[in-house]
Design an enzyme around this catalytic site. Structure first.
Site, mmCIF file in Angstrom:
data_model
loop_
_atom_site.group_PDB
_atom_site.id
_atom_site.type_symbol
_atom_site.label_atom_id
_atom_site.label_comp_id
_atom_site.label_asym_id
_atom_site.label_seq_id
_atom_site.Cartn_x
_atom_site.Cartn_y
_atom_site.Cartn_z
ATOM 1 N N ARG A 73 -0.847 5.067 -4.302
ATOM 2 C CA ARG A 73 0.033 5.797 -5.223
ATOM 3 C C ARG A 73 1.497 5.423 -5.028
ATOM 4 O O ARG A 73 2.208 5.174 -6.002
ATOM 5 C CB ARG A 73 -0.160 7.306 -5.060
ATOM 6 C CG ARG A 73 -1.545 7.774 -5.491
ATOM 7 C CD ARG A 73 -1.768 9.236 -5.169
ATOM 8 N NE ARG A 73 -1.640 9.425 -3.721
ATOM 9 C CZ ARG A 73 -1.297 10.568 -3.148
ATOM 10 N NH1 ARG A 73 -1.059 11.643 -3.875
ATOM 11 N NH2 ARG A 73 -1.204 10.659 -1.838
ATOM 12 N N ASN A 127 -4.333 11.005 -6.938
ATOM 13 C CA ASN A 127 -5.656 10.903 -6.339
ATOM 14 C C ASN A 127 -6.577 11.887 -7.039
ATOM 15 O O ASN A 127 -6.163 12.989 -7.397
ATOM 16 C CB ASN A 127 -5.621 11.258 -4.852
ATOM 17 C CG ASN A 127 -5.088 10.139 -3.990
ATOM 18 O OD1 ASN A 127 -5.021 8.993 -4.401
ATOM 19 N ND2 ASN A 127 -4.695 10.481 -2.781
#
Length: 96
Positions: free
Chosen positions: A26, A44
């Site tokens: 990320r 996520n």
């Protein structure tokens, strides 16, 4: 008089499968999106995937998709599902 060429905009939703959580995916995608000038978000998911929305210049979004197919150094991407997205975003955020 020359009329400047305008690149078409693209709005995609990505679901990245593989070993993609716990490997800075990320944060790395956030950095890459900012470098490319792409807006959207990344998060996520509870099933172990990473989901993202990417909006911007068609070439820049395509470059982010290519990046997502490999991810950061520690990731092992098995596949990326690509679909259309209809949101509207300013900037790129890590949201979960």
């Amino acid at each position: 008089m020359t009329i400047p060429s305008v690149s078409p905009q693209k709005k995609l939703r990505l679901v990245i499968h593989g070993h993609v959580q716990g490997v800075f995916f990320r944060v790395s995608m956030h950095s890459e999106a900012q470098r490319l000038g792409v807006s959207g978000w990344v998060r996520n998911c509870s099933d172990g995937t990473v989901e993202a929305a990417a909006h911007g210049d068609s070439a820049a979004v395509d470059a982010l998709v290519r990046w997502a197919q490999c991810g950061p150094e520690l990731a092992h991407v098995e596949r990326v599902e690509i679909g259309l997205d209809d949101g509207s975003y300013s900037g790129f955020e890590v949201i979960g």
